[in-house]
Design an enzyme around this catalytic site. Structure first.
Site, PDB file in Angstrom:
ATOM      1  CB  SER A 172      -0.956  -0.031   1.197  1.00 56.34           C
ATOM      2  OG  SER A 172      -1.952   0.963   1.058  1.00 56.34           O
ATOM      3  CD  GLU A 200      -2.368  -2.498  -4.163  1.00 60.21           C
ATOM      4  OE1 GLU A 200      -3.604  -2.566  -3.987  1.00 60.21           O
ATOM      5  OE2 GLU A 200      -1.646  -1.737  -3.503  1.00 60.21           O
ATOM      6  CG  HIS A 220      -5.380  -2.591  -0.183  1.00 57.67           C
ATOM      7  ND1 HIS A 220      -4.578  -2.207  -1.239  1.00 57.67           N
ATOM      8  CD2 HIS A 220      -5.127  -1.716   0.826  1.00 57.67           C
ATOM      9  CE1 HIS A 220      -3.888  -1.132  -0.885  1.00 57.67           C
ATOM     10  NE2 HIS A 220      -4.197  -0.822   0.361  1.00 57.67           N
TER      11      HIS A 220
END
Length: 351
Positions: free
Chosen positions: A146, A250, A320
């Protein structure tokens, strides 16, 4: 006149400034130091793992306790960053506090690996004040994802360090994830990353399917991470050179209109034009924009990825989600877009 313009375009490209109409060879955002690949050492049972929070604040003590218990249960000692309980707005302490914890963990000879407890936001604020020379002299395993994408990519751009995109301390640590952690960091064996093959009660697989965008197999260095964070580094010295790399991305909680904008940024920055392969993970909780709606992911792949004519696939268990891959960023891999596999071609750590 043409020669002068070409020389100017090379100079601009080297500074990380996208050059419209320039040749493919210079149409790229670079960081760069040109550092050689740098590998950390693998873990041994009983080694010390450091816990840090370079990004968002932790809102409860239990997250720290659980993260500590996870790695103690796996057979490691744990050192907590001095400032992991700090808070500065939505951040886990001031920039100076979070930088201090990063520096302390890399400088401490007893610490063999560094795990980020969570992502969030704010890691990019630290990049211009990190001591990259000291970090390069003390290469260690770094694990996170992230917002930690910013730190992972900056360390590779500035030092060549292979860091790892994967679970954080507050992730759901199942036995499968624990086994993957040990396989990567203790056994240090080249791995094959492939989506789970589970049909459940269905006669065909419906969960975690991959979709081939463009078939083929390609070898290259794997680079990527969260799409928002990666595109936010465009034009900075902390984004690596993507020439001949395999890009993975992502995303989470974004309208498709914003995903479209980020694909456009990757194209306009010259990054998509020079990659050898492309992998899209999960776009968790991504949704159509309001009003007139928006284009779909498949349409974005058709618009931005298919014209590249490089092997590409989507649906990899990256992002995630629980039990995502632990990917070595900066390592050499073989990507098979037809079958949805990423094969590590050499150990990502030193014995």
């Amino acid at each position: 006149m043409q020669k002068r313009a070409f020389i100017k375009s090379i100079a601009l490209g080297a500074m990380g400034i996208p050059v419209l109409g320039a040749e493919r060879s210079v149409q790229i955002v670079e960081g760069l130091t040109g550092a050689a690949t740098l590998l950390a050492k693998r873990l041994h049972p009983g080694d010390t793992i450091g816990l840090i929070t370079p990004a968002g604040v932790l809102d409860d003590e239990e997250s720290i306790i659980i993260a500590r218990e996870i790695f103690e249960t796996l057979g490691f000692k744990v050192k907590e960053g001095q400032h992991i309980r700090s808070r500065y707005g939505n951040l886990a302490g001031t920039d100076q506090e979070r930088i201090a914890d990063i520096h302390d963990m890399f400088a401490d000879k007893a610490v063999k690996a560094i795990v980020c407890i969570r992502g969030g936001s704010g890691t990019s604020r630290l990049l211009d004040r990190l001591d990259y020379k000291m970090i390069a002299q003390n290469p260690k395993i770094l694990l996170g994802y992230s917002d930690i994408t910013a730190l992972i990519l900056a360390l590779y751009a500035k030092t060549g360090l292979v860091a790892f995109h994967g679970a954080v301390g507050i992730s759901t640590w199942t036995k499968k994830l624990a086994d993957a952690f040990n396989a990567q960091f203790v056994a240090n064996k080249p791995a094959v990353f492939e989506n789970p093959k589970s049909k459940g009660d269905n006669i065909v697989q419906t969960k975690d399917r991959i979709a081939t965008i463009s078939p083929g197999t390609v070898n290259g260095v794997l680079l990527g991470g969260n799409m928002t964070v990666l595109t936010g580094l465009c034009g900075s010295p902390y984004l690596p050179d993507f020439r001949d790399k395999i890009l993975f991305i992502e995303e989470v909680d974004e309208d498709m209109e914003r995903v479209d904008r980020m694909f456009c940024q990757l194209k306009n920055a010259g990054i998509l034009a020079v990659i050898k392969g492309f992998i899209f993970g999960k776009c968790t909780n991504c949704k159509p924009s309001e009003g007139y709606g928006s284009v779909t992911l498949d349409q974005l792949f058709n618009d931005y990825i298919k014209p590249l004519k490089v092997p590409a696939y989507s649906g990899a268990v990256i992002g995630h989600i629980a039990e995502q891959f632990i990917l070595p960023v900066g390592a050499k891999v073989r990507m098979d877009a037809s079958h949805g596999t990423i094969t590590l071609l050499e150990a990502a750590l030193k014995d």
